[in-house]
Every structure is written in structure tokens, then in C-alpha cells.
Scaffold this motif. Sequence first.
Motif, PDB file in Angstrom:
ATOM      1  N   TRP A 141     -51.509  14.805  66.484  1.00  0.00           N
ATOM      2  CA  TRP A 141     -52.794  15.444  66.724  1.00  0.00           C
ATOM      3  C   TRP A 141     -53.881  14.696  65.966  1.00  0.00           C
ATOM      4  CZ3 TRP A 141     -53.287  19.472  70.158  1.00  0.00           C
ATOM      5  CH2 TRP A 141     -52.086  20.057  70.582  1.00  0.00           C
ATOM      6  N   GLY A 143     -56.765  14.646  63.688  1.00  0.00           N
ATOM      7  CA  GLY A 143     -57.348  15.515  62.684  1.00  0.00           C
ATOM      8  C   GLY A 143     -58.850  15.664  62.852  1.00  0.00           C
ATOM      9  N   TRP A 145     -60.298  17.181  65.159  1.00  0.00           N
ATOM     10  CA  TRP A 145     -60.547  17.491  66.566  1.00  0.00           C
ATOM     11  C   TRP A 145     -59.430  18.333  67.158  1.00  0.00           C
ATOM     12  CZ3 TRP A 145     -64.735  16.592  69.634  1.00  0.00           C
ATOM     13  CH2 TRP A 145     -65.739  15.773  69.106  1.00  0.00           C
ATOM     14  N   GLU A 146     -58.238  18.198  66.624  1.00  0.00           N
ATOM     15  CA  GLU A 146     -57.050  18.892  67.144  1.00  0.00           C
ATOM     16  C   GLU A 146     -56.833  18.582  68.620  1.00  0.00           C
ATOM     17  OE1 GLU A 146     -55.215  19.870  64.881  1.00  0.00           O
ATOM     18  OE2 GLU A 146     -56.790  19.760  63.377  1.00  0.00           O
ATOM     19  N   ALA A 404     -57.659  26.740  64.564  1.00  0.00           N
ATOM     20  CA  ALA A 404     -57.504  25.300  64.372  1.00  0.00           C
ATOM     21  C   ALA A 404     -57.549  24.554  65.689  1.00  0.00           C
ATOM     22  CB  ALA A 404     -56.191  25.012  63.653  1.00  0.00           C
ATOM     23  N   ALA A 406     -55.006  23.638  67.775  1.00  0.00           N
ATOM     24  CA  ALA A 406     -53.754  23.063  68.249  1.00  0.00           C
ATOM     25  C   ALA A 406     -52.829  24.154  68.761  1.00  0.00           C
ATOM     26  CB  ALA A 406     -53.066  22.292  67.128  1.00  0.00           C
TER      27      ALA A 406
END
Length: 492
Positions: A141, A143, A145-146, A404, A406
Amino acid sequence: MILDRARVSQSPLLDAVAGAAGRSPAVFHTPGHKRGRWVPPAPAISDGMAWAWDGGDTVWAPQYGHDLSEAAQAGADLAARVWGSRRCWFLWNGATAGVLAMVLASVRPGGRLLLPRSVHRSVLDALVFADAEPVFLPSRWLGGWELPLPPAAADVPAGPFDAALVTSPTYEGICPDLFALARAAGPAPLLVDEAHGTHLAFYPAPAPPTALRSGAHLVVHGAHKTLPVLTQAAMLHWMGTASEPDAERVARFVAMVQSTSPQPALLCSLDAARVEMEAHGAERVGRAVDLARAARRALEESGPYRCLLPSDLPAPFVMDETRLVVSTRSLGLAGWQAKRLLEERWNVWPEMAGMWHLVFIFTGADDAQSVQALALALAELARDAAVGVVGRDGAAGLGAGVQAGAMPAPGPRVMRPRQAALGRARKVPWEQAAGAVSAATVTPYPPGTPLLIPGEMITSEAAEYARTVLALGASIRGCPDHGRNVWVVDER
């Protein structure tokens, strides 16, 4: 029987399609022709495909025996020359048919397919049809921005596996090092879902990697996504490396997954687009890159938006800059909420939304007015969010994991995908789904990284995520009743 004339007079599909066309929207989604703004100068296409052109398998072409399929293959042979493959097939059942064909041709029953989790649902359907075992690569992923990242060569295990499959570019325009992946996967063939990257062959330098020049064995192009091609028209390319499968095996599976009634309009649009790209492809794609960069600068300078930049990506990943990825976190709006507001209030239609971002596609159909329309709409959306005209409650009540952005980690896989998908199933509401085994591929759309695949146990986190994104305006494919329920394996 008494005829209800009020119901007979309704035409919901025609009304919906005509209503969209009549709004003349600022379009930043597929197909690449942007509602006819970029049309190859071929009479059959530019003048509108009339009913008379829909003549089934019969055409006027003495050199091809008056056979539509033979003429189509001649056009596909020319496309192979333009894109640099050894053989090409025109597809009229979409890039989905190409994905199914290349997996079925490459993975034997009971075999293993190496792949990331962030793939199109057609890949997971192919696992069911092929009775293949997925070997998932570690999830990466980006980071801050997810956003899901493609795999890197270091993620590829020693094997054994029948084939490896990756998506490049991703829906957000992120491309992996395909050459390194092909080398790491060898001798197994590398299959590339390049559905959103048909235009990359015409990209200005320095260009993102193209699968056909990076050692891939089979490559799918969803040509309609970024070129002036009708929706559902696509291509499958074979490079003829030493690895299996050979071209004849691929051809058998292409025939298996396509309708026996090819649509002339789709095939003609592919042939016309090939001519257009040979003549003007570099110019059109270069302009799309420049316009997307201009839009990115305008948004970054005006605030409060943050746009994904090439410098945001760690090595070895690179960015297709025709994709404009915009964060909506500063607005306090989930991406799905912002997308609907842009469409309904400002007549600007993004390609897709995620939890906290929007994606806009620039193609050869765009011009300076495209940049102006997009910048103005996003500026007004930010203004309305700042003064409370539109709600800033997108994050209210969401758990930390969902905030978050994700997806939650998948539950354990307890059954083969084919066994779970083709066995007995029942539907249950998400509130009762935790602990059950998914009988379907479940994907928040568009375009859909799978939340569940057949054979995986449903966790409470996955059920919560599904309920949350539905409430925020996402749709979920693979579920009955507009996503409110989920199919689970019936073990009774």
C-alpha cells in the motif's frame, strides 16, 4: 390478460442513457472517446453505426470470403504490428474475455496462479473456471494515500506455479517494473492485464513500461478504456516466447469465452482506432499527458486538494500521468460522496472513487476546456464544503481502520475458489456474515479490488467495511439485493 399501457410505454434504459447524453457532461471516465468527442474519421464510425451495418457474420469482402471473422482477423493482424505483438485477437466480449482466455490457456486444472490481490474480478472468475489455486503475493500500500501498489520482483516466490499475473497500470495509474517481474516469474509465463494501458504504446518519453516490450507472454488491452473505441471492444496479444501456452491453445480459449455472434460495430471501432492511433496516436496521447499535468498543477496551486505525483511513488513504481488522482480528505468527504456531488451538481463525471480519493482520466478526446471544467467544479466543491453547504461528515463514526482507507486483511481461505463458487450457497445480511465462507467474489465498485473471494472466511472487519462503504455511496458487486446481503457457502 389486461395490458397495462402505462408500463408498456416505459423505457427505463433508453431514458437513462438518453438522459446522460442530453446533459453533455464533462467526462473523465471510460470510454476513451468521451461520448463521441474523439471519433476516428471512418464513415461507419463517425456517422453513427446504423442498424443496416448490423448484418451478422456476412460482410462484403471477396478477399475474405465475405466472412466477418476473417476480415476481423485481418484487422487484428494489423493491430499486432502496431502494438508489437506476434499475434492479436479482437475481442467483442470485453477485456474480461481476454483475461479469462489467458488464464484458462496458461493454468492447468488444479494448477497455481501467482497474483496480487488487487486484480479485476474477471481474474478471480477465471480461477473458478480453471479450478486453479491462487497464490497471493504480499499486499503493498502507498503510505499517505492507502492506494494498492502492484507487486515488485522481490515479492515473487521461487515457485512452482503455472503462471504469474499482474495489473499494469492499476486503476490509479501505477505501473510496476514489468521487465523485472517477467524475469523473476520465469520460466512461467507473465500474464498482464493492461486493460487501462492500451495508450501506453504511444506515450511521450520517458514512458511507463509497456507489457509487450517487457517480456510478458500474454497481454490484455481494454481498448475502449483510453482509445476512441466502443465500450466492450478489446484485444488480446500473444508474444510467442518459449513458455507455454502456444498461440493455437490461446485461440481455442478465446473462441470459448466469446459470443458466437460477433458485433460488427465493436470490431469496426477497433479497426478504425488502429488507423487513428497509427496516424495520430503520439500526438493525442502526448496532449492528454500535458492536460492532466496542467490540471494537477491547477488543483495543487488553488488548494485545498492534494494530487498524487510521480514523486510520491517509491522505486521501482512509475505513474501513468493521464490518470489524475485527487484526495478528498481535506473536504471531509469520502470519495464516493464527492463523486456523486460532482456528477449531480456540477455535471463533472469522474472515472471512479475510493474511500478518500477520486480518479479522473484524460484521453485524446480532451482539451483546455476539460481542465477548466474540472478545476472549476473542484474549486466550487471545496468552497461549499468549507462553508458547510455540503456535509463534512464523511469520517463521522468510522472506525480507525476504515478511516485509514485500506481494505481489511482477508480472512483465512478454507476452500478452493471453484468449490466455494459452484457449491450450494445461501444469502445472509452482512450483520450475520462474520464466520461464514464467501461463495462469491465481492468487490466495492468501481472498479473493484476484491474484499472477498470464494472460499475465504468472512471476518467481522470485512463485514463492517462492506456496510460502511455502502452507506458512503459505493456499490458492491457480487452481492444480492443491491449489496445488502452476501452469498455464503451453505454447509447444511
